[in-house]
Design a protein around this motif. Structure first.
Motif, mmCIF file in Angstrom:
data_model
loop_
_atom_site.group_PDB
_atom_site.id
_atom_site.type_symbol
_atom_site.label_atom_id
_atom_site.label_comp_id
_atom_site.label_asym_id
_atom_site.label_seq_id
_atom_site.Cartn_x
_atom_site.Cartn_y
_atom_site.Cartn_z
ATOM 1 N N ARG A 50 27.557 -1.264 30.874
ATOM 2 C CA ARG A 50 27.060 -0.552 29.687
ATOM 3 C C ARG A 50 26.838 -1.523 28.537
ATOM 4 N NH1 ARG A 50 30.874 4.010 27.741
ATOM 5 N NH2 ARG A 50 32.198 2.202 27.427
ATOM 6 N N LEU A 51 25.804 -1.230 27.757
ATOM 7 C CA LEU A 51 25.473 -1.998 26.556
ATOM 8 C C LEU A 51 25.513 -1.058 25.360
ATOM 9 C CD1 LEU A 51 22.350 -3.861 27.994
ATOM 10 C CD2 LEU A 51 24.668 -4.800 27.727
ATOM 11 N N ARG A 52 26.038 -1.535 24.237
ATOM 12 C CA ARG A 52 26.092 -0.707 23.028
ATOM 13 C C ARG A 52 24.930 -1.089 22.129
ATOM 14 N NH1 ARG A 52 30.688 1.969 21.111
ATOM 15 N NH2 ARG A 52 30.195 3.120 19.218
ATOM 16 N N LEU A 53 24.151 -0.097 21.746
ATOM 17 C CA LEU A 53 23.006 -0.284 20.861
ATOM 18 C C LEU A 53 23.216 0.500 19.581
ATOM 19 C CD1 LEU A 53 20.098 0.247 23.421
ATOM 20 C CD2 LEU A 53 21.118 -1.926 22.705
ATOM 21 N N VAL A 54 22.468 0.107 18.565
ATOM 22 C CA VAL A 54 22.414 0.876 17.323
ATOM 23 C C VAL A 54 20.970 1.300 17.104
ATOM 24 C CG1 VAL A 54 24.422 -0.227 16.282
ATOM 25 C CG2 VAL A 54 22.165 -1.211 15.888
ATOM 26 N N GLU A 55 20.797 2.438 16.469
ATOM 27 C CA GLU A 55 19.467 2.929 16.130
ATOM 28 C C GLU A 55 19.422 3.142 14.632
ATOM 29 O OE1 GLU A 55 16.603 6.644 17.300
ATOM 30 O OE2 GLU A 55 18.390 6.945 16.073
ATOM 31 N N GLN A 56 18.357 2.630 14.027
ATOM 32 C CA GLN A 56 18.198 2.808 12.594
ATOM 33 C C GLN A 56 16.725 2.855 12.224
ATOM 34 O OE1 GLN A 56 19.532 -0.605 10.187
ATOM 35 N NE2 GLN A 56 19.558 -1.802 12.055
ATOM 36 N N TYR A 57 16.476 3.328 11.038
ATOM 37 C CA TYR A 57 15.115 3.398 10.525
ATOM 38 C C TYR A 57 14.724 2.021 10.025
ATOM 39 C CZ TYR A 57 11.097 4.955 7.790
ATOM 40 O OH TYR A 57 9.840 5.133 7.288
ATOM 41 N N ARG A 58 13.627 1.505 10.546
ATOM 42 C CA ARG A 58 13.105 0.206 10.106
ATOM 43 C C ARG A 58 11.924 0.471 9.179
ATOM 44 N NH1 ARG A 58 16.693 -3.707 10.132
ATOM 45 N NH2 ARG A 58 17.550 -4.180 12.174
ATOM 46 N N TYR A 59 12.176 0.353 7.893
ATOM 47 C CA TYR A 59 11.211 0.730 6.872
ATOM 48 C C TYR A 59 9.829 0.085 7.047
ATOM 49 C CZ TYR A 59 9.097 1.550 2.351
ATOM 50 O OH TYR A 59 8.232 1.906 1.361
ATOM 51 N N PRO A 60 9.735 -1.236 7.273
ATOM 52 C CA PRO A 60 8.396 -1.829 7.410
ATOM 53 C C PRO A 60 7.562 -1.210 8.534
ATOM 54 C CG PRO A 60 10.005 -3.554 7.049
ATOM 55 C CD PRO A 60 10.774 -2.287 7.297
ATOM 56 N N LEU A 61 8.216 -0.741 9.598
ATOM 57 C CA LEU A 61 7.515 -0.110 10.714
ATOM 58 C C LEU A 61 7.335 1.394 10.515
ATOM 59 C CD1 LEU A 61 9.303 -1.792 13.762
ATOM 60 C CD2 LEU A 61 7.084 -2.399 12.771
ATOM 61 N N GLY A 62 8.189 1.980 9.671
ATOM 62 C CA GLY A 62 8.174 3.424 9.496
ATOM 63 C C GLY A 62 8.685 4.152 10.726
ATOM 64 N N LEU A 63 9.580 3.511 11.485
ATOM 65 C CA LEU A 63 10.073 4.049 12.755
ATOM 66 C C LEU A 63 11.571 3.827 12.908
ATOM 67 C CD1 LEU A 63 7.371 2.449 15.087
ATOM 68 C CD2 LEU A 63 7.459 4.851 14.376
ATOM 69 N N ARG A 64 12.210 4.698 13.663
ATOM 70 C CA ARG A 64 13.589 4.465 14.086
ATOM 71 C C ARG A 64 13.525 3.629 15.364
ATOM 72 N NH1 ARG A 64 17.299 6.952 11.364
ATOM 73 N NH2 ARG A 64 18.874 6.654 12.994
ATOM 74 N N ARG A 65 14.392 2.633 15.487
ATOM 75 C CA ARG A 65 14.372 1.719 16.630
ATOM 76 C C ARG A 65 15.779 1.481 17.147
ATOM 77 N NH1 ARG A 65 9.364 1.502 18.571
ATOM 78 N NH2 ARG A 65 10.684 3.198 19.148
ATOM 79 N N TRP A 66 15.925 1.425 18.477
ATOM 80 C CA TRP A 66 17.172 1.014 19.108
ATOM 81 C C TRP A 66 17.164 -0.501 19.227
ATOM 82 C CZ3 TRP A 66 21.283 3.955 19.765
ATOM 83 C CH2 TRP A 66 21.128 5.338 19.863
ATOM 84 N N GLU A 67 18.304 -1.124 18.984
ATOM 85 C CA GLU A 67 18.438 -2.581 19.060
ATOM 86 C C GLU A 67 19.909 -2.940 19.171
ATOM 87 O OE1 GLU A 67 18.187 -3.479 14.279
ATOM 88 O OE2 GLU A 67 16.353 -2.995 15.343
ATOM 89 N N PHE A 68 20.184 -4.204 19.441
ATOM 90 C CA PHE A 68 21.556 -4.680 19.422
ATOM 91 C C PHE A 68 22.008 -4.828 17.973
ATOM 92 C CE2 PHE A 68 20.465 -6.606 23.671
ATOM 93 C CZ PHE A 68 21.326 -5.808 24.406
ATOM 94 N N PRO A 69 23.316 -4.684 17.712
ATOM 95 C CA PRO A 69 23.814 -4.919 16.358
ATOM 96 C C PRO A 69 23.455 -6.332 15.901
ATOM 97 C CG PRO A 69 25.532 -3.983 17.764
ATOM 98 C CD PRO A 69 24.371 -4.319 18.654
ATOM 99 N N GLN A 70 22.971 -6.424 14.673
ATOM 100 C CA GLN A 70 22.571 -7.729 14.158
ATOM 101 C C GLN A 70 22.462 -7.675 12.649
ATOM 102 O OE1 GLN A 70 18.207 -8.513 15.042
ATOM 103 N NE2 GLN A 70 18.571 -6.704 16.328
#
Length: 178
Positions: A50-70
């Motif tokens: 299993r991998l743990r991801l975070v999802e957040q709104y990326r303002y420049p894209l205007g989209l919510r995106r799943w990614e690794f914590p960073q």
């Protein structure tokens, strides 16, 4: 290429935009726009398959995106990469790593930015409470099986270049282990 001069065009707590006057080897001059951001840490939290991801709104894209914590340290501070990785993992997911291994280095956008990132594999994880910054309050965090993570990349649901490149570093790391 030689830097002939530099001027700050814009700055905030996360970045500086500068314009450099440059001289080329053939004697011509020009300008180069550069976004200076502090180095970041990206963490791949892994528990078995299993991998743990975070999802957040990326303002420049205007989209919510799943990614690794960073992320980077506040106020463009220069922080030890290992300490930054531990901080980002705890802040965004609440996880604490018993083992943290550096997998490699990424250059985000070397044609326009000085920012670099170090990728870490976090294992021997314990759950805790997240400590998100104000800008991260809408963030979600979840576990995904590796096969689902790969399928999300294939379907275009995970498009974060740093997360995809970091996963490649993880695969290379795993292939180099006896």
């Amino acid at each position: 290429m030689e830097t002939l001069g530099s001027r700050e065009v814009y700055a905030n707590q996360w970045m500086v935009v500068r314009e450099d006057a440059i001289g080329r080897a053939d004697g011509t001059t020009g300008i180069y726009g550069v976004v200076d951001k502090p180095d970041f840490a990206l963490v791949i939290p892994m528990d078995g398959e299993r991998l743990r991801l975070v999802e957040q709104y990326r303002y420049p894209l205007g989209l919510r995106r799943w990614e690794f914590p960073q992320g980077t340290a506040p106020e463009r501070a220069d922080v030890d990469p290992m300490a930054l990785a531990k901080r980002e993992l705890r802040e965004e997911t609440g996880l604490r790593a018993g083992k943290l291994v550096q997998l490699g280095l990424l250059d985000v956008a070397p044609g326009m930015s000085s920012q670099r990132g170090r990728v870490f594999l976090a294992t021997q994880l314990t759950e805790g409470f997240h400590e998100r910054e104000h800008e991260e309050q809408d963030m979600r965090s979840a576990w995904f099986p590796r096969a689902e993570f790969e399928a999300m990349i294939a379907r275009g649901e995970i498009t974060d270049a740093q997360s995809i490149a970091a996963y490649t570093l993880l695969l290379l790391h795993e292939h180099s282990q006896p």
